[in-house]
Design a protein around this motif. Structure first.
Motif, PDB file in Angstrom:
ATOM      1  N   UNK A 180      45.153  33.993  39.321  1.00  7.17           N
ATOM      2  CA  UNK A 180      45.007  35.446  39.376  1.00  7.17           C
ATOM      3  C   UNK A 180      45.089  36.071  37.992  1.00  7.17           C
ATOM      4  N   UNK A 181      46.128  35.717  37.223  1.00  6.30           N
ATOM      5  CA  UNK A 181      46.315  36.339  35.910  1.00  6.30           C
ATOM      6  C   UNK A 181      45.249  35.921  34.908  1.00  6.30           C
ATOM      7  N   UNK A 182      44.792  34.661  35.006  1.00  7.78           N
ATOM      8  CA  UNK A 182      43.725  34.211  34.108  1.00  7.78           C
ATOM      9  C   UNK A 182      42.432  34.975  34.381  1.00  7.78           C
ATOM     10  N   UNK A 183      42.068  35.107  35.663  1.00 14.65           N
ATOM     11  CA  UNK A 183      40.862  35.854  36.023  1.00 14.65           C
ATOM     12  C   UNK A 183      41.006  37.338  35.708  1.00 14.65           C
ATOM     13  N   UNK A 184      42.197  37.893  35.954  1.00 14.15           N
ATOM     14  CA  UNK A 184      42.435  39.314  35.684  1.00 14.15           C
ATOM     15  C   UNK A 184      42.303  39.617  34.191  1.00 14.15           C
ATOM     16  N   UNK A 185      42.895  38.759  33.352  1.00 16.04           N
ATOM     17  CA  UNK A 185      42.799  38.959  31.911  1.00 16.04           C
ATOM     18  C   UNK A 185      41.358  38.805  31.435  1.00 16.04           C
ATOM     19  N   UNK A 186      40.634  37.856  32.060  1.00 16.65           N
ATOM     20  CA  UNK A 186      39.230  37.659  31.701  1.00 16.65           C
ATOM     21  C   UNK A 186      38.408  38.915  32.016  1.00 16.65           C
ATOM     22  N   UNK A 187      38.614  39.475  33.197  1.00 10.24           N
ATOM     23  CA  UNK A 187      37.873  40.679  33.590  1.00 10.24           C
ATOM     24  C   UNK A 187      38.281  41.864  32.731  1.00 10.24           C
ATOM     25  N   UNK A 188      39.589  42.021  32.495  1.00  7.04           N
ATOM     26  CA  UNK A 188      40.063  43.146  31.685  1.00  7.04           C
ATOM     27  C   UNK A 188      39.547  43.084  30.253  1.00  7.04           C
ATOM     28  N   UNK A 189      39.342  41.872  29.744  1.00  2.31           N
ATOM     29  CA  UNK A 189      38.849  41.733  28.368  1.00  2.31           C
ATOM     30  C   UNK A 189      37.408  42.228  28.234  1.00  2.31           C
ATOM     31  N   UNK A 190      36.737  42.377  29.385  1.00  4.74           N
ATOM     32  CA  UNK A 190      35.343  42.823  29.381  1.00  4.74           C
ATOM     33  C   UNK A 190      35.174  44.224  29.935  1.00  4.74           C
ATOM     34  N   UNK A 191      36.305  44.945  30.079  1.00  3.95           N
ATOM     35  CA  UNK A 191      36.250  46.336  30.513  1.00  3.95           C
ATOM     36  C   UNK A 191      36.883  47.216  29.448  1.00  3.95           C
ATOM     37  N   UNK A 192      36.739  48.514  29.633  1.00  4.47           N
ATOM     38  CA  UNK A 192      37.275  49.465  28.660  1.00  4.47           C
ATOM     39  C   UNK A 192      38.789  49.362  28.600  1.00  4.47           C
ATOM     40  N   UNK A 193      39.356  49.323  27.390  1.00  2.00           N
ATOM     41  CA  UNK A 193      40.795  49.170  27.198  1.00  2.00           C
ATOM     42  C   UNK A 193      41.553  50.272  27.935  1.00  2.00           C
ATOM     43  N   UNK A 194      42.588  49.883  28.656  1.00  6.09           N
ATOM     44  CA  UNK A 194      43.415  50.862  29.355  1.00  6.09           C
ATOM     45  C   UNK A 194      42.910  51.260  30.731  1.00  6.09           C
ATOM     46  N   UNK A 195      41.718  50.811  31.094  1.00  2.49           N
ATOM     47  CA  UNK A 195      41.155  51.192  32.394  1.00  2.49           C
ATOM     48  C   UNK A 195      41.772  50.345  33.505  1.00  2.49           C
ATOM     49  N   UNK A 196      41.840  50.923  34.698  1.00  5.10           N
ATOM     50  CA  UNK A 196      42.394  50.233  35.862  1.00  5.10           C
ATOM     51  C   UNK A 196      41.273  49.533  36.616  1.00  5.10           C
ATOM     52  N   UNK A 197      41.532  48.294  37.015  1.00  6.90           N
ATOM     53  CA  UNK A 197      40.507  47.555  37.753  1.00  6.90           C
ATOM     54  C   UNK A 197      40.307  48.166  39.133  1.00  6.90           C
ATOM     55  N   UNK A 198      39.063  48.248  39.616  1.00 10.61           N
ATOM     56  CA  UNK A 198      38.799  48.762  40.967  1.00 10.61           C
ATOM     57  C   UNK A 198      39.484  47.892  42.019  1.00 10.61           C
ATOM     58  N   UNK A 199      39.809  48.513  43.156  1.00 11.47           N
ATOM     59  CA  UNK A 199      40.462  47.785  44.239  1.00 11.47           C
ATOM     60  C   UNK A 199      39.645  46.577  44.683  1.00 11.47           C
ATOM     61  N   UNK A 200      38.326  46.736  44.747  1.00 12.82           N
ATOM     62  CA  UNK A 200      37.459  45.638  45.188  1.00 12.82           C
ATOM     63  C   UNK A 200      37.544  44.447  44.243  1.00 12.82           C
ATOM     64  N   UNK A 201      37.667  44.713  42.941  1.00 13.95           N
ATOM     65  CA  UNK A 201      37.770  43.635  41.958  1.00 13.95           C
ATOM     66  C   UNK A 201      39.121  42.936  42.085  1.00 13.95           C
ATOM     67  N   UNK A 202      40.200  43.725  42.232  1.00 13.05           N
ATOM     68  CA  UNK A 202      41.535  43.144  42.418  1.00 13.05           C
ATOM     69  C   UNK A 202      41.579  42.280  43.664  1.00 13.05           C
ATOM     70  N   UNK A 203      40.975  42.779  44.763  1.00 16.10           N
ATOM     71  CA  UNK A 203      40.945  42.025  46.009  1.00 16.10           C
ATOM     72  C   UNK A 203      40.169  40.720  45.817  1.00 16.10           C
ATOM     73  N   UNK A 204      39.024  40.800  45.131  1.00 17.43           N
ATOM     74  CA  UNK A 204      38.196  39.610  44.912  1.00 17.43           C
ATOM     75  C   UNK A 204      38.905  38.561  44.076  1.00 17.43           C
TER      76      UNK A 204
END
Length: 294
Positions: A180-204
């Motif tokens: 979970x944390x590896x995928x979350x960090x990977x996705x966050x590294x490709x989104x705008x800094x400080x932005x919250x991940x959408x619920x659908x992405x967190x669920x996925x």
């Protein structure tokens, strides 16, 4: 990017809430998985559901549910508090946690939840499910079943299977949190800094973590179920003897019995737990900003 630290009390509340909701929503899959892992004739998930509905109705699919809801809420609370504690002990000077250290933190969290929550609740749940398939069940519910088990077997009766549970929960948490944390960090590294991940992405992301967890830890789950069944003490000397008998008498594939219902549950579980946890933490303001690096 440094990780933000969850306040222990808020982490406990968010984890317990997520665990209770997840357990209730996904319980029928847990019931089917557990029934399919008992020794005896092999039954498909569809057969178990059909026979249970015919004999006991929809309520039959929730036999032992209360034990799992209470246990899952406690388990998830302990898991998230323990993981956050271990994670920040193992973080580097910048507050980052590498995948190997995340794996170690998850392993520690799994051991804690196995001792303080999972073993008692799952032993009781397993015995209630095993008892429910009898023509005349002896347990009338969670409270009565717990009292009877302790009266008949002592405290050891609700801690039967502790070793395989510790192994399973340690592996579960280590793999699930790391994925979970590896995928979350990977996705966050490709989104705008400080932005919250959408619920659908967190669920996925949580669902993928559940998928990986199922296939890597299924043998431990089968051994755990067998060791906690009503006739375990008469059949198996210990977890290793149980594994040996399953392998020699039933074959290697038996260790992956119940994979389908557990897969459904843990995919949903991963999505539900992490999504509700993140949302609850955000609502109650339970995340502290990381201390600046010195």
């Amino acid at each position: 990017m440094a990780t933000k630290k969850e306040k222990p009390l808020h982490s406990l509340i968010a984890g317990a809430t997520a665990g209770a909701v997840e357990a209730f929503v996904t319980y029928p899959t847990e019931f089917v998985k557990t029934r399919s892992q008992f020794s005896g004739k092999r039954e498909s998930p569809i057969t178990i559901i059909r026979e249970t509905l015919r004999s006991h109705g929809v309520r039959g699919l929730y036999a032992g549910c209360t034990a799992l809801v209470v246990g899952n809420a406690t388990k998830a609370g302990v898991r998230f508090v323990s993981y956050d504690h271990f994670k920040h002990i193992l973080a580097d000077e910048q507050g980052k946690v590498s995948p190997p250290r995340s794996l170690l933190a998850g392993l520690g969290a799994g051991m804690m939840e196995a001792i303080f929550a999972v073993t008692p609740s799952e032993t009781i749940k397993t015995k209630l499910i095993d008892d429910a398939k009898r023509p005349t069940p002896q347990y009338r519910g969670l409270a009565h079943g717990t009292v009877m088990i302790v009266r008949q077997e002592g405290l050891r009766g609700i801690y039967r299977g502790l070793f395989p549970v510790m192994m399973r929960q340690g592996a579960n948490s280590a793999i699930r949190f790391t994925t979970y944390n590896t995928l979350k960090q990977f996705v966050q590294s490709r989104t705008r800094a400080g932005s919250t991940l959408p619920t659908s992405v967190t669920f996925g992301i949580g669902a993928i973590a559940g998928l990986v967890t199922v296939y890597t830890t299924m043998p431990l789950d089968v051994i755990k179920t067998r060791m906690q069944s009503l006739g375990a003490s008469a059949q198996y000397r210990n977890s290793f003897h149980c594994a040996y008998r399953i392998f020699t008498e039933e074959g290697l594939r038996r260790f992956w019995t119940g994979t389908t219902p557990r897969l459904v549950r843990l995919i949903l579980s991963g999505g539900i737990v992490f999504t509700i946890y993140e949302k609850t933490i955000a609502i109650i303001g339970g995340r502290e900003n990381p201390a600046p690096a010195s």
